[in-house]
Scaffold this motif. Structure first.
Motif, PDB file in Angstrom:
ATOM      1  N   MET A   1       4.638   6.532  -0.410  1.00  0.00           N
ATOM      2  CA  MET A   1       5.026   6.910   0.951  1.00  0.00           C
ATOM      3  C   MET A   1       5.868   5.787   1.543  1.00  0.00           C
ATOM      4  O   MET A   1       5.900   4.684   1.000  1.00  0.00           O
ATOM      5  CB  MET A   1       3.799   7.188   1.828  1.00  0.00           C
ATOM      6  CG  MET A   1       2.963   5.972   2.171  1.00  0.00           C
ATOM      7  SD  MET A   1       1.613   6.263   3.330  1.00  0.00           S
ATOM      8  CE  MET A   1       0.452   7.160   2.345  1.00  0.00           C
ATOM      9  N   LEU A   2       6.521   6.066   2.633  1.00  0.00           N
ATOM     10  CA  LEU A   2       7.286   5.043   3.334  1.00  0.00           C
ATOM     11  C   LEU A   2       6.338   4.073   4.034  1.00  0.00           C
ATOM     12  O   LEU A   2       5.256   4.473   4.492  1.00  0.00           O
ATOM     13  CB  LEU A   2       8.209   5.677   4.378  1.00  0.00           C
ATOM     14  CG  LEU A   2       9.288   6.627   3.861  1.00  0.00           C
ATOM     15  CD1 LEU A   2       9.991   7.300   5.031  1.00  0.00           C
ATOM     16  CD2 LEU A   2      10.275   5.862   2.998  1.00  0.00           C
TER      17      LEU A   2
ATOM     18  N   ILE B   1       0.843  -1.203   0.000  1.00  0.00           N
ATOM     19  CA  ILE B   1       0.000   0.000   0.000  1.00  0.00           C
ATOM     20  C   ILE B   1       0.876   1.250   0.000  1.00  0.00           C
ATOM     21  O   ILE B   1       0.627   2.187  -0.764  1.00  0.00           O
ATOM     22  CB  ILE B   1      -0.958   0.005   1.211  1.00  0.00           C
ATOM     23  CG1 ILE B   1      -1.931  -1.177   1.121  1.00  0.00           C
ATOM     24  CG2 ILE B   1      -1.720   1.330   1.293  1.00  0.00           C
ATOM     25  CD1 ILE B   1      -2.729  -1.419   2.384  1.00  0.00           C
ATOM     26  N   ALA B   2       1.895   1.253   0.830  1.00  0.00           N
ATOM     27  CA  ALA B   2       2.790   2.413   0.918  1.00  0.00           C
ATOM     28  C   ALA B   2       3.432   2.712  -0.435  1.00  0.00           C
ATOM     29  O   ALA B   2       3.480   3.876  -0.860  1.00  0.00           O
ATOM     30  CB  ALA B   2       3.852   2.161   1.979  1.00  0.00           C
ATOM     31  N   GLU B   3       3.897   1.681  -1.114  1.00  0.00           N
ATOM     32  CA  GLU B   3       4.521   1.886  -2.428  1.00  0.00           C
ATOM     33  C   GLU B   3       3.532   2.466  -3.427  1.00  0.00           C
ATOM     34  O   GLU B   3       3.873   3.365  -4.190  1.00  0.00           O
ATOM     35  CB  GLU B   3       5.088   0.565  -2.953  1.00  0.00           C
ATOM     36  CG  GLU B   3       6.340   0.127  -2.223  1.00  0.00           C
ATOM     37  CD  GLU B   3       6.816  -1.252  -2.622  1.00  0.00           C
ATOM     38  OE1 GLU B   3       6.205  -1.905  -3.508  1.00  0.00           O
ATOM     39  OE2 GLU B   3       7.813  -1.705  -2.031  1.00  0.00           O
TER      40      GLU B   3
ATOM     41  N   THR C   1      -4.252  11.972   1.223  1.00  0.00           N
ATOM     42  CA  THR C   1      -3.620  10.693   1.550  1.00  0.00           C
ATOM     43  C   THR C   1      -4.658   9.587   1.680  1.00  0.00           C
ATOM     44  O   THR C   1      -4.449   8.476   1.189  1.00  0.00           O
ATOM     45  CB  THR C   1      -2.794  10.817   2.848  1.00  0.00           C
ATOM     46  OG1 THR C   1      -1.775  11.806   2.645  1.00  0.00           O
ATOM     47  CG2 THR C   1      -2.154   9.497   3.230  1.00  0.00           C
ATOM     48  N   ILE C   2      -5.788   9.893   2.294  1.00  0.00           N
ATOM     49  CA  ILE C   2      -6.865   8.911   2.418  1.00  0.00           C
ATOM     50  C   ILE C   2      -7.349   8.497   1.036  1.00  0.00           C
ATOM     51  O   ILE C   2      -7.589   7.316   0.771  1.00  0.00           O
ATOM     52  CB  ILE C   2      -8.017   9.459   3.276  1.00  0.00           C
ATOM     53  CG1 ILE C   2      -7.548   9.625   4.729  1.00  0.00           C
ATOM     54  CG2 ILE C   2      -9.248   8.552   3.196  1.00  0.00           C
ATOM     55  CD1 ILE C   2      -8.500  10.387   5.605  1.00  0.00           C
ATOM     56  N   GLU C   3      -7.459   9.467   0.130  1.00  0.00           N
ATOM     57  CA  GLU C   3      -7.876   9.168  -1.246  1.00  0.00           C
ATOM     58  C   GLU C   3      -6.867   8.244  -1.930  1.00  0.00           C
ATOM     59  O   GLU C   3      -7.248   7.287  -2.599  1.00  0.00           O
ATOM     60  CB  GLU C   3      -8.040  10.466  -2.026  1.00  0.00           C
ATOM     61  CG  GLU C   3      -8.540  10.250  -3.438  1.00  0.00           C
ATOM     62  CD  GLU C   3      -8.764  11.551  -4.189  1.00  0.00           C
ATOM     63  OE1 GLU C   3      -9.635  11.566  -5.072  1.00  0.00           O
ATOM     64  OE2 GLU C   3      -8.069  12.552  -3.890  1.00  0.00           O
TER      65      GLU C   3
ATOM     66  N   TYR D   1       2.844   4.669   6.446  1.00  0.00           N
ATOM     67  CA  TYR D   1       1.555   3.980   6.363  1.00  0.00           C
ATOM     68  C   TYR D   1       1.246   3.279   7.681  1.00  0.00           C
ATOM     69  O   TYR D   1       0.124   3.334   8.173  1.00  0.00           O
ATOM     70  CB  TYR D   1       1.507   2.978   5.207  1.00  0.00           C
ATOM     71  CG  TYR D   1       0.187   2.260   5.203  1.00  0.00           C
ATOM     72  CD1 TYR D   1      -0.938   2.877   4.679  1.00  0.00           C
ATOM     73  CD2 TYR D   1       0.033   1.019   5.816  1.00  0.00           C
ATOM     74  CE1 TYR D   1      -2.180   2.271   4.746  1.00  0.00           C
ATOM     75  CE2 TYR D   1      -1.201   0.407   5.884  1.00  0.00           C
ATOM     76  CZ  TYR D   1      -2.302   1.033   5.352  1.00  0.00           C
ATOM     77  OH  TYR D   1      -3.529   0.446   5.440  1.00  0.00           O
ATOM     78  N   ASN D   2       2.237   2.641   8.275  1.00  0.00           N
ATOM     79  CA  ASN D   2       2.042   1.950   9.547  1.00  0.00           C
ATOM     80  C   ASN D   2       1.551   2.918  10.614  1.00  0.00           C
ATOM     81  O   ASN D   2       0.649   2.587  11.393  1.00  0.00           O
ATOM     82  CB  ASN D   2       3.354   1.283   9.994  1.00  0.00           C
ATOM     83  CG  ASN D   2       3.218   0.604  11.331  1.00  0.00           C
ATOM     84  OD1 ASN D   2       3.354   1.245  12.370  1.00  0.00           O
ATOM     85  ND2 ASN D   2       2.951  -0.679  11.298  1.00  0.00           N
TER      86      ASN D   2
END
Length: 80
Positions: free
Chosen positions: A32-33, A26-28, A51-53, A37-38
């Motif tokens: 984002m890192l 998901i991050a990729e 970001t949510i989108e 995301y974590n």
């Protein structure tokens, strides 16, 4: 009653596990890192609407699904 942040966190985890995808994946897809995301998934930071989108697009769900409470006791009130 859960907050929007708690519902988002619960739904992100549940959808990710249901789709059998990793936080890294998901991050990729969101550029984002994985650690970022974590932190979103574990309610350490509040993501922006943009970001949510991006996350919704990455996991292929409507944004609204990320905020739908799964703990509704009277299911007759849920719109179909």
């Amino acid at each position: 009653m859960s907050t929007a942040k708690e519902i988002l966190s619960e739904n992100l985890k549940a959808i990710r596990k249901q789709k059998n995808i990793s936080q890294q994946y998901i991050a990729e897809r969101c550029d984002m890192l994985a650690s970022t995301y974590n932190r979103i998934e574990n309610m350490k930071v509040s993501p922006s609407i943009d970001t949510i989108e991006k996350i919704a697009l990455a996991i292929e769900v409507p944004i609204a699904e990320l905020f739908q409470s799964q703990n509704i006791s009277d299911k007759s009130l849920v719109l179909k």
